[in-house]
Design an enzyme around this catalytic site. Sequence first.
Site, PDB file in Angstrom:
ATOM      1  N   ARG A 107      86.585 -15.470 -24.528  1.00 44.40           N
ATOM      2  CA  ARG A 107      87.596 -16.363 -25.065  1.00 44.40           C
ATOM      3  C   ARG A 107      87.169 -16.798 -26.456  1.00 44.40           C
ATOM      4  O   ARG A 107      86.038 -17.246 -26.637  1.00 44.40           O
ATOM      5  CB  ARG A 107      87.693 -17.579 -24.136  1.00 44.40           C
ATOM      6  CG  ARG A 107      88.974 -18.326 -24.216  1.00 44.40           C
ATOM      7  CD  ARG A 107      89.033 -19.380 -23.141  1.00 44.40           C
ATOM      8  NE  ARG A 107      88.211 -20.533 -23.430  1.00 44.40           N
ATOM      9  CZ  ARG A 107      88.479 -21.764 -23.007  1.00 44.40           C
ATOM     10  NH1 ARG A 107      89.534 -21.992 -22.272  1.00 44.40           N
ATOM     11  NH2 ARG A 107      87.677 -22.772 -23.290  1.00 44.40           N
ATOM     12  N   THR A 111      90.542 -20.674 -30.670  1.00 46.31           N
ATOM     13  CA  THR A 111      91.978 -20.531 -30.342  1.00 46.31           C
ATOM     14  C   THR A 111      92.225 -20.494 -28.835  1.00 46.31           C
ATOM     15  O   THR A 111      93.373 -20.604 -28.398  1.00 46.31           O
ATOM     16  CB  THR A 111      92.524 -19.213 -30.924  1.00 46.31           C
ATOM     17  OG1 THR A 111      91.805 -18.122 -30.312  1.00 46.31           O
ATOM     18  CG2 THR A 111      92.334 -19.161 -32.437  1.00 46.31           C
ATOM     19  N   ASP A 203      80.592 -24.532 -18.914  1.00 48.80           N
ATOM     20  CA  ASP A 203      80.762 -23.131 -19.308  1.00 48.80           C
ATOM     21  C   ASP A 203      80.067 -22.239 -18.285  1.00 48.80           C
ATOM     22  O   ASP A 203      78.837 -22.187 -18.217  1.00 48.80           O
ATOM     23  CB  ASP A 203      80.179 -22.914 -20.713  1.00 48.80           C
ATOM     24  CG  ASP A 203      80.511 -21.530 -21.241  1.00 48.80           C
ATOM     25  OD1 ASP A 203      80.237 -20.533 -20.534  1.00 48.80           O
ATOM     26  OD2 ASP A 203      81.053 -21.438 -22.346  1.00 48.80           O
ATOM     27  N   ASP A 206      77.604 -19.448 -19.666  1.00 55.20           N
ATOM     28  CA  ASP A 206      76.350 -20.008 -20.175  1.00 55.20           C
ATOM     29  C   ASP A 206      75.476 -20.541 -19.046  1.00 55.20           C
ATOM     30  O   ASP A 206      74.250 -20.384 -19.053  1.00 55.20           O
ATOM     31  CB  ASP A 206      76.641 -21.133 -21.180  1.00 55.20           C
ATOM     32  CG  ASP A 206      77.055 -20.581 -22.539  1.00 55.20           C
ATOM     33  OD1 ASP A 206      76.862 -19.375 -22.780  1.00 55.20           O
ATOM     34  OD2 ASP A 206      77.588 -21.361 -23.356  1.00 55.20           O
TER      35      ASP A 206
HETATM   36  C1  PRP Z   1      85.142 -18.007 -19.406  1.00 52.80           C
HETATM   37  C2  PRP Z   1      85.450 -17.739 -17.955  1.00 52.80           C
HETATM   38  C3  PRP Z   1      86.804 -17.065 -18.035  1.00 52.80           C
HETATM   39  C4  PRP Z   1      87.450 -17.750 -19.209  1.00 52.80           C
HETATM   40  C5  PRP Z   1      88.421 -18.748 -18.712  1.00 52.80           C
HETATM   41  O1  PRP Z   1      84.649 -16.872 -20.008  1.00 52.80           O
HETATM   42  O2  PRP Z   1      84.479 -16.996 -17.301  1.00 52.80           O
HETATM   43  O3  PRP Z   1      86.701 -15.653 -18.241  1.00 52.80           O
HETATM   44  O4  PRP Z   1      86.410 -18.388 -19.948  1.00 52.80           O
HETATM   45  O5  PRP Z   1      89.161 -19.307 -19.753  1.00 52.80           O
HETATM   46  P1  PRP Z   1      90.710 -19.025 -19.932  1.00 52.80           P
HETATM   47  O6  PRP Z   1      91.356 -19.152 -18.593  1.00 52.80           O
HETATM   48  O7  PRP Z   1      91.146 -20.134 -20.868  1.00 52.80           O
HETATM   49  O8  PRP Z   1      90.899 -17.695 -20.547  1.00 52.80           O
HETATM   50  P2  PRP Z   1      84.157 -16.872 -21.545  1.00 52.80           P
HETATM   51  O9  PRP Z   1      85.313 -16.487 -22.443  1.00 52.80           O
HETATM   52  O10 PRP Z   1      83.471 -18.155 -21.858  1.00 52.80           O
HETATM   53  O11 PRP Z   1      83.159 -15.646 -21.605  1.00 52.80           O
HETATM   54  P3  PRP Z   1      81.720 -15.486 -20.939  1.00 52.80           P
HETATM   55  O12 PRP Z   1      81.909 -15.390 -19.449  1.00 52.80           O
HETATM   56  O13 PRP Z   1      81.227 -14.218 -21.543  1.00 52.80           O
HETATM   57  O14 PRP Z   1      80.873 -16.672 -21.319  1.00 52.80           O
HETATM   58  N1  URA Z   2      85.461 -21.295 -19.542  1.00 49.59           N
HETATM   59  C1  URA Z   2      84.507 -21.909 -18.800  1.00 49.59           C
HETATM   60  O1  URA Z   2      83.452 -21.329 -18.541  1.00 49.59           O
HETATM   61  N2  URA Z   2      84.731 -23.169 -18.394  1.00 49.59           N
HETATM   62  C2  URA Z   2      85.884 -23.828 -18.667  1.00 49.59           C
HETATM   63  O2  URA Z   2      86.036 -24.995 -18.242  1.00 49.59           O
HETATM   64  C3  URA Z   2      86.858 -23.176 -19.428  1.00 49.59           C
HETATM   65  C4  URA Z   2      86.629 -21.899 -19.844  1.00 49.59           C
END
Ligand code: PRP
Ligand code: URA
Length: 212
Positions: A107, A111, A203, A206
């Site tokens: 994400r 944005t 997150d 993370d």
């Molecule tokens: C997080 C999570 C989802 C997304 C959710 O991933 O694991 O994939 O955000 O957010 P959304 O519903 O608003 O799209 P992230 O983009 O942080 O990537 P990562 O798992 O690589 O940290």
């Molecule tokens: N991605 C995450 O990991 N946590 C949130 O709350 C939203 C997006």
Amino acid sequence: MPHRFSNLCLVRHPLIAHKLSFIRERHTTTRDFRRLLSEIAALMTYEVFREFATTPCEVETPLERAAAERITTPITIVPVLRAGLGMTRGVLDLVPEARVGHIGIRRDESTAMPIGYYTKLPSDVSCGPVILVDPMLATGGSSSHALSILRGAGCTDLRLICLVASPEGVGRLLADHPTVRIYTAALDRELDANKYIRPGLGDAGDRTYGTA
Ligand code: PRP
Ligand code: URA
């Protein structure tokens, strides 16, 4: 707990609630977070499979032939990288014969728009049920994008397992992919100004990989 979403199955179980309370805690270590993510995914899988069809078969016990049932359709698990990977082990513990596809999406934090960067699916992924796994359903952008990729590959039997969903994310998937059933352990209050789920668990990527 009643809710207004026809596409949502809120999985209520004391063990899931218990583990969710620890995974939400800010002081839970990366090691425990990873373990809990996998354990909750396994418990959710048990609930998802309640709906799956079985085919009658016969087996040879040490004493005689007996009627039995098996799930015979090829099942594909698709984690959304990165955080969805943390759920894969738990699902595979219950369904070790499943194939695993991967969809990489991150994400854009300014944005909140999904950016896809990787897709690898079995060539016959559409032959059976597909279970998308991602712990967080926030805006719904990432899950909606992943489901569009799977639909583009011909999949029609689609489900999503997440841990924590926002009302905004569930509503987004109801609009974009109304036939996809969402299984979640929690339907939280709202998204905040940064599009994070509140109260949420922070997150997930993370916290799974210790990259905060
Ligand atoms: C997080 C999570 C989802 C997304 C959710 O991933 O694991 O994939 O955000 O957010 P959304 O519903 O608003 O799209 P992230 O983009 O942080 O990537 P990562 O798992 O690589 O940290
Ligand atoms: N991605 C995450 O990991 N946590 C949130 O709350 C939203 C997006």
